[in-house]
Design a protein around this motif. Structure first.
Motif, PDB file in Angstrom:
ATOM      1  N   SER A 233       0.776  -1.337   0.002  1.00 16.42           N
ATOM      2  CA  SER A 233       0.102  -0.026  -0.216  1.00 16.42           C
ATOM      3  C   SER A 233       0.850   1.233   0.099  1.00 16.42           C
ATOM      4  O   SER A 233       0.453   2.308  -0.445  1.00 16.42           O
ATOM      5  CB  SER A 233      -0.864   0.048   1.077  1.00 16.42           C
ATOM      6  OG  SER A 233      -0.275  -0.224   2.290  1.00 16.42           O
TER       7      SER A 233
ATOM      8  N   GLY B 104       9.464  -2.195  -1.002  1.00 11.95           N
ATOM      9  CA  GLY B 104       8.871  -1.778   0.413  1.00 11.95           C
ATOM     10  C   GLY B 104       9.622  -2.703   1.717  1.00 11.95           C
ATOM     11  O   GLY B 104      10.568  -3.563   1.302  1.00 11.95           O
ATOM     12  N   ILE B 105       9.295  -2.569   2.708  1.00 16.07           N
ATOM     13  CA  ILE B 105       9.406  -3.123   3.778  1.00 16.07           C
ATOM     14  C   ILE B 105       8.276  -3.548   5.028  1.00 16.07           C
ATOM     15  O   ILE B 105       7.295  -2.676   5.013  1.00 16.07           O
ATOM     16  CB  ILE B 105      10.710  -2.377   4.676  1.00 16.07           C
ATOM     17  CG1 ILE B 105      11.022  -3.252   5.928  1.00 16.07           C
ATOM     18  CG2 ILE B 105      10.366  -1.060   5.213  1.00 16.07           C
ATOM     19  CD1 ILE B 105      12.581  -3.021   6.378  1.00 16.07           C
TER      20      ILE B 105
ATOM     21  N   HIS C 285      10.649  -8.096   5.995  1.00 17.95           N
ATOM     22  CA  HIS C 285      10.726  -8.589   4.814  1.00 17.95           C
ATOM     23  C   HIS C 285      10.737  -7.763   3.712  1.00 17.95           C
ATOM     24  O   HIS C 285      10.193  -6.502   3.866  1.00 17.95           O
ATOM     25  CB  HIS C 285       9.289  -9.616   4.382  1.00 17.95           C
ATOM     26  CG  HIS C 285       8.143  -8.833   4.349  1.00 17.95           C
ATOM     27  ND1 HIS C 285       7.136  -8.643   5.268  1.00 17.95           N
ATOM     28  CD2 HIS C 285       7.642  -8.495   3.026  1.00 17.95           C
ATOM     29  CE1 HIS C 285       6.289  -7.929   4.809  1.00 17.95           C
ATOM     30  NE2 HIS C 285       6.443  -7.921   3.127  1.00 17.95           N
ATOM     31  N   THR C 286      10.992  -7.825   2.515  1.00 17.37           N
ATOM     32  CA  THR C 286      10.937  -7.029   1.365  1.00 17.37           C
ATOM     33  C   THR C 286      10.647  -7.981   0.125  1.00 17.37           C
ATOM     34  O   THR C 286      11.018  -9.114  -0.024  1.00 17.37           O
ATOM     35  CB  THR C 286      12.205  -6.297   1.130  1.00 17.37           C
ATOM     36  OG1 THR C 286      11.949  -5.337   0.057  1.00 17.37           O
ATOM     37  CG2 THR C 286      13.431  -7.371   0.380  1.00 17.37           C
TER      38      THR C 286
ATOM     39  N   ARG D  18       2.811 -16.749  -3.539  1.00 19.42           N
ATOM     40  CA  ARG D  18       3.254 -15.706  -4.180  1.00 19.42           C
ATOM     41  C   ARG D  18       4.462 -16.058  -5.097  1.00 19.42           C
ATOM     42  O   ARG D  18       5.184 -16.877  -4.756  1.00 19.42           O
ATOM     43  CB  ARG D  18       3.710 -14.763  -3.145  1.00 19.42           C
ATOM     44  CG  ARG D  18       2.798 -14.263  -2.078  1.00 19.42           C
ATOM     45  CD  ARG D  18       3.189 -13.241  -1.252  1.00 19.42           C
ATOM     46  NE  ARG D  18       2.336 -12.997  -0.276  1.00 19.42           N
ATOM     47  CZ  ARG D  18       2.445 -11.685   0.402  1.00 19.42           C
ATOM     48  NH1 ARG D  18       3.293 -10.658   0.205  1.00 19.42           N
ATOM     49  NH2 ARG D  18       1.361 -11.353   1.472  1.00 19.42           N
TER      50      ARG D  18
HETATM   51  C1  6PG Z   1       3.804  -7.102  -1.200  1.00 19.32           C
HETATM   52  C2  6PG Z   1       4.930  -6.234  -1.289  1.00 19.32           C
HETATM   53  C3  6PG Z   1       5.567  -6.057   0.170  1.00 19.32           C
HETATM   54  C4  6PG Z   1       5.507  -4.903   0.817  1.00 19.32           C
HETATM   55  C5  6PG Z   1       5.558  -4.774   2.299  1.00 19.32           C
HETATM   56  C6  6PG Z   1       5.174  -3.590   2.865  1.00 19.32           C
HETATM   57  O1  6PG Z   1       3.397  -7.759  -2.349  1.00 19.32           O
HETATM   58  O2  6PG Z   1       2.860  -6.895  -0.093  1.00 19.32           O
HETATM   59  O3  6PG Z   1       6.103  -6.851  -1.919  1.00 19.32           O
HETATM   60  O4  6PG Z   1       7.111  -6.470   0.306  1.00 19.32           O
HETATM   61  O5  6PG Z   1       6.058  -3.931   0.265  1.00 19.32           O
HETATM   62  O6  6PG Z   1       4.663  -5.830   2.780  1.00 19.32           O
HETATM   63  O7  6PG Z   1       3.672  -3.202   2.446  1.00 19.32           O
HETATM   64  P1  6PG Z   1       2.979  -2.004   2.811  1.00 19.32           P
HETATM   65  O8  6PG Z   1       3.383  -0.950   1.749  1.00 19.32           O
HETATM   66  O9  6PG Z   1       1.389  -2.440   2.631  1.00 19.32           O
HETATM   67  O10 6PG Z   1       3.026  -1.682   4.133  1.00 19.32           O
END
Ligand code: 6PG
Length: 233
Positions: free
Chosen positions: A43, A131-132, A137-138, A167
């Motif tokens: 998000s 993201g993180i 996780h990323t 996934r």
């Molecule tokens: C996904 C992303 C995941 C995301 C993080 C942060 O598929 O959701 O690849 O790594 O970047 O979970 O998610 P938010 O931005 O929703 O906090």
């Protein structure tokens, strides 16, 4: 690109993120005539992508879009990373359709979908947007995952510890070889993970976002609130 921290007020986060992505895209097109960019899901990037769509003077015809990961859902599912990027960015700018490479994670044979996607990836991404999660996780590389040891394949099928569980994710070799990596993180909930990723020594296994330690991190003040002054630089 050496580690680069951009810490901004929450209200400036979307524009700061869009400016960094545009900066990398422009540099890539200038240097190589194209920008192969893998987008993050989740998000956080949504308002950044919306802002990026309004940036003037970008050569969208030179952009080749990939994804860091995808959930095993149809492309029009609310949980689809492709759908989020399409609504926030891809439907708003003139990127040629043949240059948008989504992960076909809705397919029954997910292993084939991952293998085919891995073959479609360029040797090196010019831009990898990540993201993180609060757990560090990323993409869909989660702490302790076997995928963190993957050294050959470029995209694999994993089971995430939270739904949607199935996934497809990029693997560490692809993350490490990206010419530029930009991590977007906002909110208090990410502060601990950002600290672990940037300010604590330790294994990637415990905090996969450490894979992006040398990249550019766009943080709002809340997400950066557990970093001591001078970390990163
Ligand atoms: C996904 C992303 C995941 C995301 C993080 C942060 O598929 O959701 O690849 O790594 O970047 O979970 O998610 P938010 O931005 O929703 O906090």
């Amino acid at each position: 690109m050496d580690r680069d921290l951009r810490i901004v007020a929450p209200e400036a986060f979307d524009e700061a993120g869009a400016d960094v992505l545009a900066e990398v895209m422009r540099a890539s097109v200038e240097a190589r005539g194209r920008c192969a960019a893998a987008l993050s899901g989740g998000s956080t990037p949504r308002p950044v992508y919306r802002r990026l769509a309004r940036v003037e003077g970008l050569d969208w015809s030179a952009l080749h879009v990939y994804f860091g990961d995808e959930r095993a859902v149809p492309p029009d599912d609310p949980e689809s990373n492709y759908r989020m990027a399409r609504e926030a960015l891809l439907d708003r700018v003139p990127i040629p359709g043949g240059q948008q490479h989504r992960i076909e994670a809705e397919r029954e044979d997910l292993e084939s979908a991952a293998a085919e996607y891995g073959r479609r990836l360029p040797d090196r991404l010019d831009l990898l947007v990540l993201g993180i999660g609060a757990d560090g996780h990323t993409a869909s590389l989660f702490p302790g995952s076997w995928a963190l040891d993957e050294a050959l394949r470029r995209a694999v099928v994993v089971d995430a510890p939270r739904p949607p569980t199935r996934r497809v994710t990029l693997t560490p070799p692809v993350v490490r070889s990206a010419r530029a990596t930009v991590v977007l993180a906002a909110g208090e909930g990410k502060a601990g993970a950002v600290r672990r990723a940037l300010a604590e020594e330790g294994e990637v296994r415990a905090c996969p976002a450490r894979l992006a330690r040398g990249g550019t991190w766009v943080l709002d003040r809340a997400a950066a609130s557990e970093l001591e002054a001078g970390v990163g630089g």
